[in-house]
Design a protein around this motif. Structure first.
Motif, mmCIF file in Angstrom:
data_model
loop_
_atom_site.group_PDB
_atom_site.id
_atom_site.type_symbol
_atom_site.label_atom_id
_atom_site.label_comp_id
_atom_site.label_asym_id
_atom_site.label_seq_id
_atom_site.Cartn_x
_atom_site.Cartn_y
_atom_site.Cartn_z
ATOM 1 N N ARG A 130 0.840 -1.213 0.000
ATOM 2 C CA ARG A 130 0.000 0.000 0.000
ATOM 3 C C ARG A 130 0.867 1.253 0.000
ATOM 4 O O ARG A 130 0.631 2.193 -0.761
ATOM 5 C CB ARG A 130 -0.931 0.001 1.215
ATOM 6 C CG ARG A 130 -2.177 -0.837 1.038
ATOM 7 C CD ARG A 130 -3.196 -0.564 2.130
ATOM 8 N NE ARG A 130 -2.687 -0.810 3.477
ATOM 9 C CZ ARG A 130 -2.695 -1.991 4.080
ATOM 10 N NH1 ARG A 130 -3.183 -3.046 3.460
ATOM 11 N NH2 ARG A 130 -2.210 -2.126 5.306
ATOM 12 N N ARG A 133 2.423 1.622 -3.400
ATOM 13 C CA ARG A 133 1.448 2.066 -4.406
ATOM 14 C C ARG A 133 1.204 3.573 -4.297
ATOM 15 O O ARG A 133 1.221 4.293 -5.306
ATOM 16 C CB ARG A 133 0.134 1.303 -4.219
ATOM 17 C CG ARG A 133 -0.878 1.514 -5.329
ATOM 18 C CD ARG A 133 -2.161 0.712 -5.118
ATOM 19 N NE ARG A 133 -1.907 -0.688 -4.885
ATOM 20 C CZ ARG A 133 -2.194 -1.346 -3.769
ATOM 21 N NH1 ARG A 133 -2.751 -0.722 -2.748
ATOM 22 N NH2 ARG A 133 -1.939 -2.630 -3.646
ATOM 23 N N VAL A 134 1.027 4.076 -3.082
ATOM 24 C CA VAL A 134 0.806 5.513 -2.867
ATOM 25 C C VAL A 134 2.033 6.304 -3.316
ATOM 26 O O VAL A 134 1.923 7.339 -3.977
ATOM 27 C CB VAL A 134 0.481 5.789 -1.383
ATOM 28 C CG1 VAL A 134 0.529 7.271 -1.072
ATOM 29 C CG2 VAL A 134 -0.879 5.206 -1.020
ATOM 30 N N LEU A 136 4.325 5.457 -5.543
ATOM 31 C CA LEU A 136 4.450 5.440 -7.005
ATOM 32 C C LEU A 136 3.452 6.390 -7.657
ATOM 33 O O LEU A 136 3.795 7.090 -8.620
ATOM 34 C CB LEU A 136 4.260 4.020 -7.540
ATOM 35 C CG LEU A 136 5.410 3.052 -7.286
ATOM 36 C CD1 LEU A 136 5.028 1.643 -7.706
ATOM 37 C CD2 LEU A 136 6.673 3.511 -8.004
ATOM 38 N N GLU A 137 2.226 6.417 -7.139
ATOM 39 C CA GLU A 137 1.228 7.349 -7.685
ATOM 40 C C GLU A 137 1.681 8.785 -7.495
ATOM 41 O O GLU A 137 1.597 9.606 -8.413
ATOM 42 C CB GLU A 137 -0.131 7.123 -7.011
ATOM 43 C CG GLU A 137 -0.800 5.843 -7.432
ATOM 44 C CD GLU A 137 -2.017 5.514 -6.579
ATOM 45 O OE1 GLU A 137 -2.371 6.302 -5.667
ATOM 46 O OE2 GLU A 137 -2.622 4.451 -6.830
ATOM 47 N N ARG A 138 2.201 9.089 -6.306
ATOM 48 C CA ARG A 138 2.675 10.444 -6.029
ATOM 49 C C ARG A 138 3.886 10.793 -6.899
ATOM 50 O O ARG A 138 3.955 11.867 -7.486
ATOM 51 C CB ARG A 138 3.043 10.553 -4.545
ATOM 52 C CG ARG A 138 3.468 11.940 -4.110
ATOM 53 C CD ARG A 138 3.745 12.014 -2.621
ATOM 54 N NE ARG A 138 4.842 11.137 -2.232
ATOM 55 C CZ ARG A 138 4.731 10.110 -1.389
ATOM 56 N NH1 ARG A 138 3.572 9.828 -0.830
ATOM 57 N NH2 ARG A 138 5.764 9.362 -1.082
ATOM 58 N N GLN A 139 4.820 9.867 -7.027
ATOM 59 C CA GLN A 139 6.026 10.137 -7.802
ATOM 60 C C GLN A 139 5.709 10.268 -9.294
ATOM 61 O O GLN A 139 6.271 11.118 -9.976
ATOM 62 C CB GLN A 139 7.058 9.032 -7.579
ATOM 63 C CG GLN A 139 8.420 9.369 -8.120
ATOM 64 C CD GLN A 139 9.474 8.357 -7.689
ATOM 65 O OE1 GLN A 139 9.254 7.545 -6.805
ATOM 66 N NE2 GLN A 139 10.622 8.411 -8.325
ATOM 67 N N THR A 140 4.810 9.453 -9.791
ATOM 68 C CA THR A 140 4.427 9.538 -11.198
ATOM 69 C C THR A 140 3.714 10.852 -11.485
ATOM 70 O O THR A 140 3.926 11.478 -12.525
ATOM 71 C CB THR A 140 3.514 8.349 -11.569
ATOM 72 O OG1 THR A 140 4.219 7.142 -11.289
ATOM 73 C CG2 THR A 140 3.134 8.377 -13.029
ATOM 74 N N ARG A 141 2.901 11.296 -10.561
ATOM 75 C CA ARG A 141 2.148 12.536 -10.735
ATOM 76 C C ARG A 141 3.062 13.764 -10.641
ATOM 77 O O ARG A 141 2.890 14.740 -11.366
ATOM 78 C CB ARG A 141 1.059 12.607 -9.657
ATOM 79 C CG ARG A 141 0.085 13.730 -9.792
ATOM 80 C CD ARG A 141 -1.046 13.641 -8.761
ATOM 81 N NE ARG A 141 -0.554 13.503 -7.396
ATOM 82 C CZ ARG A 141 -0.760 12.446 -6.618
ATOM 83 N NH1 ARG A 141 -1.431 11.417 -7.057
ATOM 84 N NH2 ARG A 141 -0.283 12.408 -5.387
ATOM 85 N N ARG A 148 10.392 9.356 -13.990
ATOM 86 C CA ARG A 148 9.456 8.394 -13.397
ATOM 87 C C ARG A 148 10.148 7.059 -13.174
ATOM 88 O O ARG A 148 11.010 6.657 -13.939
ATOM 89 C CB ARG A 148 8.260 8.198 -14.319
ATOM 90 C CG ARG A 148 7.349 9.392 -14.333
ATOM 91 C CD ARG A 148 6.128 9.147 -15.159
ATOM 92 N NE ARG A 148 5.323 10.355 -15.188
ATOM 93 C CZ ARG A 148 4.436 10.633 -16.108
ATOM 94 N NH1 ARG A 148 4.226 9.790 -17.089
ATOM 95 N NH2 ARG A 148 3.746 11.743 -16.054
ATOM 96 N N ARG A 156 3.518 -3.916 -11.793
ATOM 97 C CA ARG A 156 2.341 -3.038 -11.864
ATOM 98 C C ARG A 156 1.059 -3.852 -11.668
ATOM 99 O O ARG A 156 0.141 -3.442 -10.948
ATOM 100 C CB ARG A 156 2.329 -2.305 -13.204
ATOM 101 C CG ARG A 156 1.358 -1.142 -13.240
ATOM 102 C CD ARG A 156 1.483 -0.339 -14.523
ATOM 103 N NE ARG A 156 2.810 0.158 -14.810
ATOM 104 C CZ ARG A 156 3.370 1.214 -14.235
ATOM 105 N NH1 ARG A 156 2.715 1.874 -13.312
ATOM 106 N NH2 ARG A 156 4.581 1.602 -14.565
ATOM 107 N N GLY A 161 -2.391 -2.202 -10.635
ATOM 108 C CA GLY A 161 -2.497 -1.094 -11.578
ATOM 109 C C GLY A 161 -2.266 -1.484 -13.021
ATOM 110 O O GLY A 161 -2.057 -0.627 -13.868
#
Length: 196
Positions: A130, A133-134, A136-141, A148, A156, A161
């Motif tokens: 978890r 996942r959070v 990676l979402e933050r870093q990708t954004r 990235r 993934r 995802g």
């Protein structure tokens, strides 16, 4: 609060991990060395074969997290067989999936996470996934496409995802690679020891 410069600690972690991995890899080569030194004596090769098989089993577990692990929004720290490791969740460079098997099927799926400092941690727990996942979402954004993290399709999918068929393909390929690798290792060792 994050330390200003985690690099010195990362150097120590990487050095310790390399030393332990080198020792385990030496155990895997031990049967060949013993066979060479004793002229192919099966009695000398047998203890080396046991050590080599133990190394084969142990090597993938060297960087796996062991409870209890500590997680914040930016750092994940866990104990491993080579000592404590901390990865920077804001600066992940790659995530790969490693799958191991037992007689009953899939034993464990480990997400191998590497950060910008070169520290690698095998994430196995639901809480760790978890947090990953959070992150990676933050870093990708927050980052441009060239900064990235590289996340394998299987990793993934394991994180929920990506398409599930990537996980199935990875599982089949990992199983075949491990079976072929183990058979090749045993064949080489047994032939070197005069047993094959």
């Amino acid at each position: 609060m994050r330390s200003a410069d985690p690099a010195p600690a990362a150097v120590i972690v990487r050095r310790r991990a390399r030393a332990v991995a080198g020792t385990v890899a030496s155990l895997a080569v031990l049967p060949l060395v013993l066979s060479r030194l004793t002229g192919g004596s099966p009695w000398a090769t047998a203890p080396g074969l046991v050590a080599g098989l133990a190394a084969w089993v142990l090597l993938p577990d060297l960087c796996q997290e062991r409870p209890p692990a500590r997680r914040s929004a930016t750092v994940m720290t866990a104990r491993t067989l080579t000592g404590p490791r901390s990865i920077d969740l804001d600066r992940i460079t790659s995530v790969r999936l490693w799958t191991t098997f037992t007689y009953g099927g899939v034993q464990q799926r480990t997400l191998l996470v590497r950060d910008v400092h070169g520290v690698r941690l095998g994430v196995t727990t639901a809480a760790g996934r978890r947090a990953l996942r959070v992150a990676l979402e933050r870093q990708t954004r927050d980052k441009s496409p060239r900064h990235r993290p590289r996340v394998s399709p299987a990793a993934r999918a394991c994180l929920g995802g990506g398409p599930r068929h990537h996980l199935a393909v990875h599982t089949v390929m990992a199983f075949l690679a491990q079976v072929v690798g183990l058979c090749a290792y045993l064949t080489v060792v047994l032939k070197a020891g005069g047993l094959g």
